[in-house]
Design an enzyme around this catalytic site. Structure first.
Site, mmCIF file in Angstrom:
data_model
loop_
_atom_site.group_PDB
_atom_site.id
_atom_site.type_symbol
_atom_site.label_atom_id
_atom_site.label_comp_id
_atom_site.label_asym_id
_atom_site.label_seq_id
_atom_site.Cartn_x
_atom_site.Cartn_y
_atom_site.Cartn_z
ATOM 1 N N LYS A 58 0.854 -1.202 0.000
ATOM 2 C CA LYS A 58 0.000 0.000 0.000
ATOM 3 C C LYS A 58 0.883 1.243 0.000
ATOM 4 O O LYS A 58 1.935 1.261 0.659
ATOM 5 C CB LYS A 58 -0.904 -0.029 1.242
ATOM 6 N N SER A 133 -9.805 1.942 2.732
ATOM 7 C CA SER A 133 -8.899 2.693 1.886
ATOM 8 C C SER A 133 -7.873 1.824 1.141
ATOM 9 O O SER A 133 -7.294 2.294 0.161
ATOM 10 C CB SER A 133 -8.152 3.725 2.733
ATOM 11 N N SER A 157 -10.050 -0.459 6.927
ATOM 12 C CA SER A 157 -9.474 -0.374 5.583
ATOM 13 C C SER A 157 -8.782 -1.621 5.057
ATOM 14 O O SER A 157 -8.394 -1.648 3.893
ATOM 15 C CB SER A 157 -8.505 0.797 5.494
HETATM 16 N N1 GLN Z 1 -13.254 4.331 6.103
HETATM 17 C C1 GLN Z 1 -12.609 4.723 7.311
HETATM 18 C C2 GLN Z 1 -12.171 6.168 7.216
HETATM 19 O O1 GLN Z 1 -12.430 6.750 6.225
HETATM 20 C C3 GLN Z 1 -11.444 3.826 7.609
HETATM 21 C C4 GLN Z 1 -10.198 4.181 6.914
HETATM 22 C C5 GLN Z 1 -9.029 3.307 7.291
HETATM 23 O O2 GLN Z 1 -9.189 2.279 7.953
HETATM 24 N N2 GLN Z 1 -7.849 3.745 6.906
HETATM 25 O O3 GLN Z 1 -11.596 6.723 8.106
#
Ligand code: GLN
Length: 453
Positions: A58, A133, A157
């Protein structure tokens, strides 16, 4: 076959399909081939567990001399001078870094659509999002481009995109994996973890990246079990709790059905499955978005146009340099979080928001502790729906936030959780089940996941 052949083949596959899936931001072809050749020269080894294995990373995990952007314009062309600890560990195990994977900007989002660079598609249906994400990390494994990748999970995410794309995604216990070299979003929640196509591979990769690190004061000094070794598929007598609040309104019927069917399978395999209660999880979303945004507003102060990344051409004064660099470098969602976080930390509102969110976090933690006093695992849905359409939730941040309902409690408590594929919806989209364990019980999670897949 040799690692060189495997790596060449991987790039061939990527060239053939990434134009459609768009999972990758940067390819590491030259170096990857060198690493593969080096792995082949060393030959097979029982000590080095990932010898010659292609893996993707990532783009919020820093890689020495390889562009790392966190999918933000702010870090366009940024080449780190060091490797994250997880990268050092992967290299030591002989893994080959194929390239960097797309994500929501600074990991803020649930669809990979906030990336400044491209929109990754769900390989099962190119009109749907891969989740986020870590959408690029999930899509690259689901599409067959890679066998394994790393993502990060702050509020879901890893688990949510794994569920949306039908792969295995593990968010380890907070402190299990070093965050050194992970571009910080919300430091008390962030954790790196693996995506793979099956449970055993996942266990193998987690084993390689886990462990204490003097560079991360929140990493925990506990021996790392040989996760992949204890996998027998025997779960007789295991006690599994089904939290009734995770099967309520707002969770798709097809998703609920798939999880209840999994519960039945566990019963047949000899587990004891009973209803339990996590009454404060419903307050997880507001608490999470206040805590995560507050920490983000602090962490993102370092992007000032001077030390890293984007610098405006358009400034007469120092103030203008800061303001314009940040205005140009950050996207909408990142700005929204910085404003929300700055507001909830400001002196007049701190007690009402940040402090309150911390209290809710404690209640959520206590709920889990009560359940884990009697149960080995919790079984729940990962997501409220299957993968949604590209663009569907783009203009509606609240509905995007609400879809994290079933994943954020795990991060607030610091517990480990996995998403394992559990079939398809009537539309043909993957559905995942979530298995949540007590602190440092990754082994128990893998055992139950292995028995199910
Ligand atoms: N969807 C969540 C957010 O927008 C989680 C994001 C994540 O786990 N990096 O914060």
């Amino acid at each position: 076959f040799t690692s060189e052949e495997l790596v060449k083949d991987t790039f061939k596959t990527i060239n053939a399909i990434d134009g459609k899936v768009e999972a990758f931001l940067t390819l590491n072809e030259e170096e990857a081939l060198q690493q593969a050749k080096a792995a082949d020269e060393k030959g097979y080894s029982e000590i080095v567990s990932l010898q010659g294995l292609p893996i993707g990373i990532k783009d919020n995990i820093v890689t020495k001399d390889l562009t790392t952007t966190a999918a933000s314009r702010m870090l366009e062309g940024f080449n780190p001078i060091y490797d994250a600890t997880v990268m050092e560990k992967l290299k030591a195990e002989g893994a080959v870094n194929i390239g960097k994977l797309n994500m929501d900007e600074f990991a803020m989002g649930g669809s990979t659509e906030t990336s400044y660079y491209k929109k990754t598609k769900n390989p099962w249906d190119l009109t749907k999002v891969p989740g986020g994400s870590s959408g690029g990390s999930a899509a690259a494994v689901a599409s067959g481009e890679l066998l394994a990748s790393l993502g990060s999970d702050t509020g879901g995410s890893i688990r949510q995109p794994a569920s949306f794309t039908g792969v295995v995604g593990m968010k380890p216990t907070y402190g299990r994996v070093s965050r050194y070299g992970l571009i910080a979003f919300a430091s008390s929640l962030d954790q790196i973890g693996p995506f793979t196509r099956n449970v055993k591979d996942n266990a193998l990769v987690l084993e390689a990246i886990s462990g204490y690190d003097t560079h991360d004061s929140t990493s925990v000094n506990k021996p790392v079990p040989a996760y992949h070794q204890g996998l027998t598929g025997d779960i007789k007598g295991m006690k599994i709790g089904l939290p009734k609040e995770y099967f309520g309104e707002g969770v798709d019927e097809e998703v609920q059905k798939a999880v209840l069917k999994a519960a039945e399978q566990y019963r047949q395999m000899g587990a004891i499955v009973e209803e339990v209660s996590l009454p404060h999880s419903k307050f997880g979303i507001p608490a999470y978005y206040i805590i995560a945004s507050s920490e983000a507003s602090s962490n993102l102060q370092r992007f000032d146009g001077i030390r890293y990344g984007h610098r405006t051409e358009n400034a007469e004064t120092l103030e203008e340099l800061f303001v314009n660099s940040r205005s140009e470098g950050f996207g909408m969602e990142v700005k929204r979080r910085i404003m929300l976080g700055t507001f909830s930390l400001s002196s007049g509102y701190y007690d009402a928001y940040f402090k309150k969110a911390g209290q809710v976090r404690t209640l959520i933690k206590q709920d889990f502790a009560k359940v884990f006093a009697d149960y080995d695992l919790i079984l729940a849905p990962v997501t409220t729906s299957t993968a949604f359409g590209l663009g569907e939730k783009n203009d509606d941040p609240i509905s995007m936030y609400m879809s994290d309902l079933l994943t954020v409690p795990v991060n607030l408590a610091g517990l480990p959780g996995i998403s394992v594929p559990a079939g398809f919806s009537s539309e043909g989209l993957p559905i995942g089940i979530q298995l949540i364990g007590n602190y440092f019980q990754e082994q128990t999670i893998y055992q139950a996941a292995y028995a199910f897949e």
